[in-house]
Scaffold this active site. Structure first.
Site, mmCIF file in Angstrom:
data_model
loop_
_atom_site.group_PDB
_atom_site.id
_atom_site.type_symbol
_atom_site.label_atom_id
_atom_site.label_comp_id
_atom_site.label_asym_id
_atom_site.label_seq_id
_atom_site.Cartn_x
_atom_site.Cartn_y
_atom_site.Cartn_z
ATOM 1 N N TYR A 270 69.650 -34.993 6.827
ATOM 2 C CA TYR A 270 68.682 -34.472 7.610
ATOM 3 C C TYR A 270 67.939 -33.232 6.760
ATOM 4 O O TYR A 270 66.745 -33.257 6.823
ATOM 5 C CB TYR A 270 69.017 -34.372 9.041
ATOM 6 C CG TYR A 270 67.691 -33.540 9.786
ATOM 7 C CD1 TYR A 270 66.509 -34.457 10.581
ATOM 8 C CD2 TYR A 270 67.611 -32.261 9.778
ATOM 9 C CE1 TYR A 270 65.732 -33.950 10.929
ATOM 10 C CE2 TYR A 270 66.472 -31.759 10.445
ATOM 11 C CZ TYR A 270 65.544 -32.333 11.126
ATOM 12 O OH TYR A 270 64.412 -31.957 11.689
ATOM 13 N N ASP A 305 67.287 -41.350 13.366
ATOM 14 C CA ASP A 305 66.035 -41.602 14.147
ATOM 15 C C ASP A 305 64.878 -40.933 13.358
ATOM 16 O O ASP A 305 63.638 -41.449 13.315
ATOM 17 C CB ASP A 305 66.156 -41.161 15.413
ATOM 18 C CG ASP A 305 66.552 -39.551 15.289
ATOM 19 O OD1 ASP A 305 65.713 -38.931 15.701
ATOM 20 O OD2 ASP A 305 67.704 -39.117 15.342
ATOM 21 N N LYS A 377 74.044 -42.582 19.552
ATOM 22 C CA LYS A 377 72.849 -41.733 20.203
ATOM 23 C C LYS A 377 71.529 -42.698 20.032
ATOM 24 O O LYS A 377 71.141 -42.543 18.761
ATOM 25 C CB LYS A 377 72.817 -40.253 19.513
ATOM 26 C CG LYS A 377 71.970 -39.561 20.205
ATOM 27 C CD LYS A 377 71.726 -38.000 19.612
ATOM 28 C CE LYS A 377 70.666 -37.354 20.387
ATOM 29 N NZ LYS A 377 70.464 -36.058 19.444
#
Length: 529
Positions: A270, A305, A377
């Site tokens: 990330y 995500d 998640k």
């Protein structure tokens, strides 16, 4: 968590699944070797924090930064910070780490690399003091276990995960407690925008932040204490989440372990992709931080995500699967267990796409089946939210239904005002009502949901898995990517972001370990990994 046991199964080829994991290991091993061969300023500062050094000078600069910078100026960090620091303490330069840092900040102490017997004694003292920090993390983990046994746990899965972050920790606390009373099982205090780019951890309780609250040890302590009170009141343990990412990933992980946080956002790529932090710095830091999380019993949340906020959620679905497989490999190599792998994925397909909900179910079931013992998640729609709050509320309901149908473990609460304003308390209440209604109404519907083995959902899942294997084969093909995963990241493979290994923030804080490098924190963590 038991959600995975009742989720529907789709006919995935076991050989293809094994190939995907084998290729992920092949792609990940060179990264692990690279991480083992390097250290960073944040890894060394985290070690000092585990040894007990905290606080900051009058200007707000942490003493760990002051001390590390002085050591680095005199002897570098290639041998680790502990040898020169504990050699100085043994020579009587200061009574403790704080005094040593204060003297170092004004240049009244010089550091050296001890040899022979002096090195052995410095190393022994370092291991003793750093070991005390590791034992404190062990104590906090046992404390969590006792509190869950005493108060009880969330009554069902998925756990309901809600974000609370006003910028003011003293405002966050009552909002977090209200969220728990309204049904949240996990409270996430997200960080102030830009903190991931700070190469220091702010000190003390903070009352100003933009779109989040600063991650500090004191903020962690205050929120943990408040949620412990609420856990006792409600008769169920409320989990606390923050972010271990950015330039201070190892330090924040250490502070989380010391203050008994329960989950930490901790993705392997990330920071590289979305904060332009140097890839080498990130991979070195994430390995150390995950070793701390493993020891502390912390569940990590990964950030796949985010890829779907910059790339198309249908075309790039396989990149999410590849990243999940890589995150799994890196996490397990660092000592994390399946129950600690909150692998991320998201409900981000354009709702105008025909069969969008069926596609979402296919992607969610694929993740659920690939990682049956991981909590997973599941992230709500954000990219295609608009000012139409009624449409947004409906999208969130479909997202919640997908989570219930596919046995997700951690369900992040979506807000219908996501695209308009920072949510009000009333917005959170409505969002929690949405989640509770869908989960209660669906009940055990996951037990009854059985997609046709040769139907649309199963075929889509098989297609995405096949594309993931193809991508992993390209990543590990040295003719296409000489440096494997690092080259793939540089080429924009994930989230359309091009991040070369010799670029990005924080590269100057990376050092290749010298012969004789010593870090007792790493030694102690690897003894139990």
């Amino acid at each position: 968590m038991t959600a995975a046991t009742t989720a529907a199964r789709i006919p995935l080829d076991p050989a293809t699944v094994r190939t995907a994991r084998r290729l992920a290991r092949k792609a990940g091993r060179p990264i692990v070797r690279m991480a083992q061969q390097h250290t960073t300023v944040s890894v060394e500062r985290a070690t000092l924090r585990l040894a007990g050094l905290g606080g900051a000078d009058a200007e707000g600069t942490p003493w760990v930064n002051r001390l590390l910078d002085a050591v680095r100026g005199d002897v570098g960090i290639e041998h680790g910070v502990c040898l020169p620091v504990y050699d100085a303490l043994r020579r009587g330069e200061a009574a403790d780490l704080t005094e040593l840092a204060q003297k170092a900040a004004v240049g009244s102490v010089r550091f050296r690399l001890p040899e022979g017997t002096e090195r052995t004694r410095a190393a022994s003292l370092a291991r003793k003091q750093v070991g005390a920090g590791i034992r404190r993390i062990d104590t906090r983990r046992r404390e969590r276990d006792r509190l869950i046994a005493r108060h009880g746990d969330a009554p069902r899965t998925p756990w309901i995960y809600l974000i609370v972050a006003t910028g003011d920790i003293y405002e966050d606390i009552p909002q977090a407690q209200a969220a728990a009373r309204a049904g949240a099982d996990v409270v996430a205090v997200i960080r102030s925008t830009g903190q991931s780019l700070l190469d220091f951890v702010p000190e003390g309780a903070t009352r100003e932040g933009y779109a989040g609250t600063y991650a500090t040890q004191e903020n962690f302590r205050l929120m943990r204490a408040a949620l412990d009170e609420t856990s006792k009141e409600l008769g169920r343990y409320i989990r606390l989440t923050n972010y271990a990412s950015g330039l201070c990933m190892p330090e924040i992980a250490a502070l989380a372990g010391l203050e008994r946080l329960d989950m930490m956002l901790n993705d392997s790529m990330y920071g590289i992709l979305f904060r332009d932090i140097n890839p080498v710095r990130t991979f070195v830091d994430q390995r150390f931080s995950r070793q701390v999380h493993a020891r502390a019993g912390i569940i990590i949340n990964t950030g796949e995500d985010n890829y779907l906020t910059t790339a198309d959620a249908v075309e790039a679905a396989h990149t999410v699967t590849v990243s999940q497989l890589l995150n799994e490999y890196f996490a397990k190599e660092a000592g994390l267990e399946d129950w600690q792998l909150g692998l991320g994925h998201a409900f981000e397909i354009d709702p105008e796409v025909t069969d969008s909900f069926r596609l979402e179910l296919a992607h969610a079931l694929l993740a659920r089946q690939l990682f049956p013992r991981a909590p997973l998640k599941w992230m709500p729609p954000t990219r295609h939210m608009s000012g139409d709050i009624f449409r947004g509320y409906l999208l969130d309901a479909f997202f919640n239904l997908a989570g219930a149908l596919t046995g997700q473990g951690i369900l992040l609460v979506g807000m219908m005002t996501e695209a308009v304003v920072t949510p009000w308390l009333s917005d959170r209440d409505l969002a929690l009502q949405n989640v509770r209604y869908v989960l209660d109404a669906a009940g055990g519907l996951a037990e009854d949901f059985r997609p046709a083995p040769d139907g649309f959902i199963a075929q889509r899942a098989q297609q995405v898995l096949g594309e993931a294997v193809d991508l992993l084969e390209r990543i590990t093909d040295t003719e296409q990517h000489r440096d494997g995963l690092l080259d793939a990241i540089a080429d924009g493979t994930f989230g359309l972001m091009r991040r070369p290994a010799d670029g990005g923030r924080g590269l100057d804080g990376v050092a290749r370990k010298a012969d004789g490098y010593l870090n007792p924190a790493i030694d102690l963590l690897e003894e139990t990994s």
